[in-house]
Design an enzyme around this catalytic site. Sequence first.
Site, PDB file in Angstrom:
ATOM      1  N   LYS A 169       0.890  -1.182   0.000  1.00  0.00           N
ATOM      2  CA  LYS A 169       0.000   0.000   0.000  1.00  0.00           C
ATOM      3  C   LYS A 169       0.920   1.221   0.000  1.00  0.00           C
ATOM      4  O   LYS A 169       1.467   1.608   1.029  1.00  0.00           O
ATOM      5  CB  LYS A 169      -0.869  -0.018   1.260  1.00  0.00           C
ATOM      6  CG  LYS A 169      -2.172   0.739   1.168  1.00  0.00           C
ATOM      7  CD  LYS A 169      -2.061   2.207   0.827  1.00  0.00           C
ATOM      8  CE  LYS A 169      -1.783   3.079   2.025  1.00  0.00           C
ATOM      9  NZ  LYS A 169      -1.594   4.521   1.639  1.00  0.00           N
ATOM     10  N   CYS A 278      13.900  10.949   6.537  1.00  0.00           N
ATOM     11  CA  CYS A 278      13.808  10.557   7.958  1.00  0.00           C
ATOM     12  C   CYS A 278      15.142  10.690   8.667  1.00  0.00           C
ATOM     13  O   CYS A 278      15.203  11.026   9.836  1.00  0.00           O
ATOM     14  CB  CYS A 278      13.299   9.130   8.055  1.00  0.00           C
ATOM     15  SG  CYS A 278      14.234   7.999   7.011  1.00  0.00           S
ATOM     16  N   GLU A 376       9.788  16.340  14.533  1.00  0.00           N
ATOM     17  CA  GLU A 376      10.209  16.206  13.144  1.00  0.00           C
ATOM     18  C   GLU A 376       9.440  17.223  12.291  1.00  0.00           C
ATOM     19  O   GLU A 376       8.215  17.160  12.214  1.00  0.00           O
ATOM     20  CB  GLU A 376       9.879  14.778  12.699  1.00  0.00           C
ATOM     21  CG  GLU A 376      10.597  14.357  11.469  1.00  0.00           C
ATOM     22  CD  GLU A 376      10.251  12.918  11.096  1.00  0.00           C
ATOM     23  OE1 GLU A 376       9.098  12.484  11.323  1.00  0.00           O
ATOM     24  OE2 GLU A 376      11.135  12.243  10.555  1.00  0.00           O
TER      25      GLU A 376
HETATM   26  P1  NAD Z   1       2.626   8.561   7.385  1.00  0.00           P
HETATM   27  O1  NAD Z   1       2.834   7.838   8.672  1.00  0.00           O
HETATM   28  O2  NAD Z   1       1.608   9.622   7.354  1.00  0.00           O
HETATM   29  O3  NAD Z   1       2.217   7.526   6.227  1.00  0.00           O
HETATM   30  C1  NAD Z   1       3.007   6.417   5.894  1.00  0.00           C
HETATM   31  C2  NAD Z   1       2.118   5.384   5.208  1.00  0.00           C
HETATM   32  O4  NAD Z   1       1.148   4.927   6.141  1.00  0.00           O
HETATM   33  C3  NAD Z   1       1.329   5.922   4.013  1.00  0.00           C
HETATM   34  O5  NAD Z   1       1.212   4.910   3.034  1.00  0.00           O
HETATM   35  C4  NAD Z   1      -0.020   6.225   4.628  1.00  0.00           C
HETATM   36  O6  NAD Z   1      -1.082   6.202   3.683  1.00  0.00           O
HETATM   37  C5  NAD Z   1      -0.164   5.087   5.617  1.00  0.00           C
HETATM   38  N1  NAD Z   1      -1.065   5.355   6.748  1.00  0.00           N
HETATM   39  C6  NAD Z   1      -1.467   6.558   7.235  1.00  0.00           C
HETATM   40  N2  NAD Z   1      -2.320   6.376   8.261  1.00  0.00           N
HETATM   41  C7  NAD Z   1      -2.439   5.037   8.441  1.00  0.00           C
HETATM   42  C8  NAD Z   1      -3.155   4.226   9.359  1.00  0.00           C
HETATM   43  N3  NAD Z   1      -3.924   4.749  10.305  1.00  0.00           N
HETATM   44  N4  NAD Z   1      -3.026   2.881   9.264  1.00  0.00           N
HETATM   45  C9  NAD Z   1      -2.229   2.331   8.334  1.00  0.00           C
HETATM   46  N5  NAD Z   1      -1.537   3.045   7.418  1.00  0.00           N
HETATM   47  C10 NAD Z   1      -1.633   4.385   7.478  1.00  0.00           C
HETATM   48  O7  NAD Z   1       4.048   9.090   6.926  1.00  0.00           O
HETATM   49  P2  NAD Z   1       4.413   9.956   5.660  1.00  0.00           P
HETATM   50  O8  NAD Z   1       3.941  11.350   5.893  1.00  0.00           O
HETATM   51  O9  NAD Z   1       3.996   9.255   4.415  1.00  0.00           O
HETATM   52  O10 NAD Z   1       6.013   9.904   5.685  1.00  0.00           O
HETATM   53  C11 NAD Z   1       6.791  10.710   6.482  1.00  0.00           C
HETATM   54  C12 NAD Z   1       7.230   9.981   7.728  1.00  0.00           C
HETATM   55  O11 NAD Z   1       7.901   8.777   7.384  1.00  0.00           O
HETATM   56  C13 NAD Z   1       8.229  10.778   8.540  1.00  0.00           C
HETATM   57  O12 NAD Z   1       7.894  10.679   9.897  1.00  0.00           O
HETATM   58  C14 NAD Z   1       9.550  10.068   8.257  1.00  0.00           C
HETATM   59  O13 NAD Z   1      10.524  10.227   9.258  1.00  0.00           O
HETATM   60  C15 NAD Z   1       9.112   8.656   8.135  1.00  0.00           C
HETATM   61  N6  NAD Z   1      10.100   7.872   7.389  1.00  0.00           N
HETATM   62  C16 NAD Z   1      10.877   6.972   8.075  1.00  0.00           C
HETATM   63  C17 NAD Z   1      11.846   6.240   7.400  1.00  0.00           C
HETATM   64  C18 NAD Z   1      12.725   5.241   8.097  1.00  0.00           C
HETATM   65  O14 NAD Z   1      13.305   4.412   7.415  1.00  0.00           O
HETATM   66  N7  NAD Z   1      12.840   5.280   9.417  1.00  0.00           N
HETATM   67  C19 NAD Z   1      12.011   6.433   6.027  1.00  0.00           C
HETATM   68  C20 NAD Z   1      11.207   7.342   5.386  1.00  0.00           C
HETATM   69  C21 NAD Z   1      10.239   8.059   6.065  1.00  0.00           C
END
Ligand code: NAD
Length: 468
Positions: A169, A278, A376
Amino acid sequence: MKSHQNYIKGQWVSAQSGLLMDVINPASEKVIAQVAKSHHNDVDAAVEAAQKAFPAWKALTVEERIGYLERIYQGIEARKEELAQVIAAELGAPISFSRSGQVGLALRELKASLEEVADFEFEEMADQAKVVKEPYGVVACITPWNYPLNQIQRKITPALLTGNTVVVKPASNTPLTALIYAEIIDQAGLPAGVFNLVTGSGSEVGDYLADHPDVDLISFTGSTEVGKNLYSKAAPQVKQLVLELGGKSAMVYLKGGDLTFAVKKAMDTVIYNQGQTCSAMTRLLVPEECLEETKEAILNYYQEQVVVGDPLAEDTTLGPLVSADQLKRVQDYIEIGQEEGAEILIGGHPLERPGYYFESTVFVAVDNAMRIAQEEIFGPVLCVLTYQDLAQAIAIANDSIYGLSGGVVGPADQALEVAYQLQTGNIFVNDGPRSPKAPFGGYKQSGLGRENGKYGLEDYLQLKAIFL
Ligand code: NAD
């Protein structure tokens, strides 16, 4: 305008509701495509396909699975320029970064996993016991928008190599890259149902997928907030998770080191990908007496390196943020920082042009207790903090709920000593290069588990001891 379907059981299929959702180019704010707006019944179909495909996929030899992944690698290689263009269009990442830091990174890491799996021991002995490493079953891969190709690669490569099947997803902002990935997998000829992809919102599709009783492992990359929610939702089923979450990493500059290099290293991470990384080193810690010199180095960097522009222009280094929501988030944090008493050295405003552009921004006079130093921001924003002695520098760097990445620039022995004391999953000492075979993942609330190389493979395997 093109509208895209889901990829389930080796077929392209529309969402059962027939609904679509828009994909927006953040530089023009125009709709560039539409993708399936899936719902629960689409997820059910994808999970069922993955579950049915699992026994035969698991039964293949590792060499056979490697053969499929090599074909996927070749497929990405053959379409790498198209992928870079699509990432620039839907994410806003400058094309030069899309090529190297997005698609190039995915290719390097995929190749490293293929090299590592060739030597991986799927069985070993513990005294007379045979320890067998087995796949879990169906893996739900839920990915963010900031590295739309590589975040999926980091999950499906180890999951598939170890014999699991997957339902992906992707993030709603950047599904087009994921759909090209699905086309590449389709052309690689994987058995139907081994890889499935459903597009849709996180709260509808992601949440339902993670909670699905036939999903055996949740592999999530995204915000700590959503990660915590999934962690608690996995508890009633004691479901296994891999969580790659947020960060607020520190670059610690030690006197006697190369200050210009320390500034460049930190600034690069908040400029590339518009700071939407991240592992970005968003806190720069310098000795109090080096503050003026640091400001000068930052201003020089800004003049020489920051070129705001169209993501498709070859010389652009700073493109737009991914969405209007992300722009609002960054603006809110700029206000919060000013209210908290931090001073803006450069930037601080959205740009007067179409698109979700925000100036590269540097705060000084930052205290580590401020929200801008703890939370963040996920934009092109750097916080500069000062320290009086080494013990204070280490304490400030570690005073965070996160522990994902970091850097130390200084005399080699002292820098290594500091690196040992920082509570973080990755740490760069001076110009030490990243290795795609090294583990990537976080301490504390930055996550659970590790991605990349042999470490990534281990997270997708469970252990069975057979006493002979
Ligand atoms: P997000 O948590 O909003 O979304 C990530 C994914 O989860 C998306 O596909 C989203 O549609 C889905 N999602 C959202 N709500 C959900 C729910 N309730 N249940 C299940 N899935 C759900 O994050 P984002 O805004 O897409 O990305 C940014 C974040 O990702 C930042 O916090 C960043 O630090 C983190 N990140 C971490 C890494 C790592 O390797 N540690 C790498 C990249 C990004």
